[in-house]
Design an enzyme around this catalytic site. Structure first.
Site, PDB file in Angstrom:
ATOM      1  N   LYS A 134      -8.862   3.934 -17.772  1.00  0.00           N
ATOM      2  CA  LYS A 134     -10.092   4.166 -17.992  1.00  0.00           C
ATOM      3  C   LYS A 134     -10.584   4.436 -16.505  1.00  0.00           C
ATOM      4  O   LYS A 134     -11.368   5.641 -15.919  1.00  0.00           O
ATOM      5  CB  LYS A 134     -11.064   3.589 -18.364  1.00  0.00           C
ATOM      6  CG  LYS A 134     -10.202   2.930 -20.342  1.00  0.00           C
ATOM      7  CD  LYS A 134     -11.156   1.694 -20.389  1.00  0.00           C
ATOM      8  CE  LYS A 134     -11.048   1.377 -21.721  1.00  0.00           C
ATOM      9  NZ  LYS A 134     -11.895   0.541 -22.788  1.00  0.00           N
ATOM     10  N   SER A 136     -10.977  -7.584 -18.932  1.00  0.00           N
ATOM     11  CA  SER A 136     -10.396  -6.872 -17.326  1.00  0.00           C
ATOM     12  C   SER A 136     -11.700  -6.108 -17.046  1.00  0.00           C
ATOM     13  O   SER A 136     -11.820  -5.633 -18.421  1.00  0.00           O
ATOM     14  CB  SER A 136      -9.178  -6.193 -17.661  1.00  0.00           C
ATOM     15  OG  SER A 136      -8.073  -7.393 -17.693  1.00  0.00           O
ATOM     16  N   SER A 164     -14.264  -0.977 -18.486  1.00  0.00           N
ATOM     17  CA  SER A 164     -13.558  -2.976 -18.737  1.00  0.00           C
ATOM     18  C   SER A 164     -12.722  -2.464 -20.284  1.00  0.00           C
ATOM     19  O   SER A 164     -12.805  -1.389 -20.024  1.00  0.00           O
ATOM     20  CB  SER A 164     -14.458  -3.669 -19.135  1.00  0.00           C
ATOM     21  OG  SER A 164     -15.594  -2.866 -19.893  1.00  0.00           O
ATOM     22  N   ASP A 165     -11.570  -3.040 -20.451  1.00  0.00           N
ATOM     23  CA  ASP A 165     -11.213  -3.235 -21.728  1.00  0.00           C
ATOM     24  C   ASP A 165     -10.838  -4.731 -22.397  1.00  0.00           C
ATOM     25  O   ASP A 165     -10.269  -5.679 -21.363  1.00  0.00           O
ATOM     26  CB  ASP A 165      -9.888  -2.556 -21.483  1.00  0.00           C
ATOM     27  CG  ASP A 165      -9.594  -2.398 -22.820  1.00  0.00           C
ATOM     28  OD1 ASP A 165      -9.759  -1.178 -23.488  1.00  0.00           O
ATOM     29  OD2 ASP A 165      -8.646  -3.349 -23.521  1.00  0.00           O
ATOM     30  N   THR A 166     -11.088  -5.090 -23.630  1.00  0.00           N
ATOM     31  CA  THR A 166     -10.832  -6.027 -24.351  1.00  0.00           C
ATOM     32  C   THR A 166     -10.089  -6.492 -25.219  1.00  0.00           C
ATOM     33  O   THR A 166      -9.830  -5.168 -25.463  1.00  0.00           O
ATOM     34  CB  THR A 166     -12.561  -6.552 -24.746  1.00  0.00           C
ATOM     35  OG1 THR A 166     -13.169  -6.410 -24.117  1.00  0.00           O
ATOM     36  CG2 THR A 166     -12.510  -7.942 -25.600  1.00  0.00           C
TER      37      THR A 166
END
Length: 195
Positions: free
Chosen positions: A59, A113, A76-78
């Site tokens: 991203k 993250s 961010s990524d979940t």
């Protein structure tokens, strides 16, 4: 406090998530939202935080070469990690139903993250939280999906919503992380930025 510390920087949050945006407001940060469409595809050999690290950086890569020297880009990524498999955002109602059914009566990991990109460098951190669900009836799952429509959330649930009150029996780690951002770690990173 952070606002003063970062007064010489421009914070850019590249996230459409209302929860992440609210966290930044709650930290009393001045920030700008910049969004780009990214196809969230990762190599199939990746697992757990390697997936979220990869996607957070992916991203961020969309903004490569665009940042000014005083800008800090945050992406961010979940994911939810259950039985050796990553659960991202559900594709549709049935997918969301299957996800919640698979988590019923089990413990899963929520992994987020966060990637910080500046003109000069890129750094990534991650957080893992363990969440244990009670057994949830199909009726309760349908009620939740019909009334809350959590289709924009990893694992098809928001811990801060109705499902969190009735289903979550135990949590180990950061609560904010389950909502999509380990705010304490983000704060520590930013307060130490430039020191």
């Amino acid at each position: 406090m952070l606002r003063e510390h970062l007064k010489n920087y421009k914070i850019i949050l590249a996230s459409g998530s209302p929860r992440r945006q609210q966290f930044f407001r709650d930290l009393d940060l001045d920030f700008e939202i910049r969004l780009k469409e990214i196809e969230e595809i990762y190599p199939p050999n990746l697992t757990e935080e390697d997936i979220t690290d990869y996607l957070a950086v992916l991203k961020s890569d969309a903004f490569k070469g665009e940042l000014l020297p005083n800008e800090i880009l945050i992406t961010s990524d979940t994911i939810v990690w259950l039985n050796g498999k990553a659960l991202g955002k559900p594709k549709d109602y049935d997918d969301a139903f299957q996800m919640l059914q698979s988590m019923s009566g089990t413990t899963h990991k929520v992994i987020t993250s966060v990637c910080f990109r500046t003109f000069e460098k890129i750094e990534t951190l991650f957080e893992t939280t363990f969440v244990t669900f009670n057994t949830i009836s199909d009726e309760a799952i349908r009620y939740y999906l019909d009334h809350y429509q959590p289709f924009d959330k990893a694992g098809a649930y928001g811990i801060q919503e109705w499902i969190g009150f009735i289903a979550v029996s135990k949590i180990e780690g950061s609560y904010a992380n389950v909502m999509g951002m380990p705010v304490d770690k983000v704060y520590q990173f930013l307060i130490n930025f430039g020191k």
